[in-house]
Design an enzyme around this catalytic site. Structure first.
Site, PDB file in Angstrom:
ATOM      1  N   CYS A  26       0.833  -1.212   0.000  1.00 51.94           N
ATOM      2  CA  CYS A  26       0.000   0.000   0.000  1.00 51.94           C
ATOM      3  C   CYS A  26       0.863   1.257   0.000  1.00 51.94           C
ATOM      4  O   CYS A  26       0.551   2.229  -0.688  1.00 51.94           O
ATOM      5  CB  CYS A  26      -0.936   0.012   1.211  1.00 51.94           C
ATOM      6  SG  CYS A  26      -2.137  -1.337   1.211  1.00 51.94           S
ATOM      7  N   ALA A  27       1.937   1.238   0.760  1.00 51.63           N
ATOM      8  CA  ALA A  27       2.842   2.387   0.808  1.00 51.63           C
ATOM      9  C   ALA A  27       3.488   2.617  -0.559  1.00 51.63           C
ATOM     10  O   ALA A  27       3.548   3.748  -1.054  1.00 51.63           O
ATOM     11  CB  ALA A  27       3.905   2.182   1.883  1.00 51.63           C
TER      12      ALA A  27
END
Length: 183
Positions: free
Chosen positions: A60-61
């Protein structure tokens, strides 16, 4: 009921099944500064809504950093990342990662976004958070692109999403040199 996979195991999704061509539901998520952010509906700009389970994961990052760099280059477009993370955690993430070209929005209050767009995970170990997805909404409020990632742990098709955003973004009107008349 729609499904996706989590590490090879099928998980059920719940909520409305929006499709390309549908009017994008208008929902409110919470920004890192606790202000409301409207997602969907008619807008001056097109929107790319990047849905992630949590900014506190490597995938996600990485995805958020990529959209911060690439999608933010599209003129007349707004990039919104939606997750269930608390606004404070989202703010800390943006500060730590140098994320400045997009808006983060938390769906933690009522899960209205996740339910309205059909991305709420209903079964499995991540039940209650959103799956990984991308929606492009044009300035008229129409969904022009939708990707529910087939495997939650894998990144979306960046090229297709950014191409769809570029096509959906309204072209800035050039001002006339003669005050509206022909030159």
């Amino acid at each position: 009921m729609a499904t996706t996979m989590l590490k090879g195991n099928e998980v059920q999704l719940s909520g409305a099944d929006v499709k390309v061509g549908d009017i994008a539901p208008v929902v409110t998520v919470v920004a890192k500064d606790l202000k409301d952010v409207q997602v969907g509906g008619k807008n001056e700009k097109s929107q790319i809504v990047v849905v992630v389970p949590s900014l506190d994961t490597a995938v996600c990052a990485s995805e958020t950093r990529k959209f911060n760099e690439e999608a933010a280059k599209v003129e007349n477009a707004e990039v919104i990342v939606v997750s269930m993370d608390l606004p404070f955690a989202m703010g800390r993430f943006c500060t730590t990662e140098g994320i400045e070209n997009l808006t983060v929005g938390s769906d933690f209050r009522a899960k209205a976004f996740s339910k309205s767009y059909g991305v709420l995970i209903a079964s499995g170990p991540l039940a209650g958070v959103a799956c990984r997805a991308v929606f492009v909404i044009n300035a008229d409020g129409i969904i022009t692109y939708k990707e529910i990632c087939p495997e939650i742990t894998e990144e979306p098709n960046y090229e297709a999403a950014i191409a769809a955003l570029s096509l959906a973004a309204p072209v800035a009107q050039a001002s006339s040199c003669c005050g509206g008349g022909a030159c």
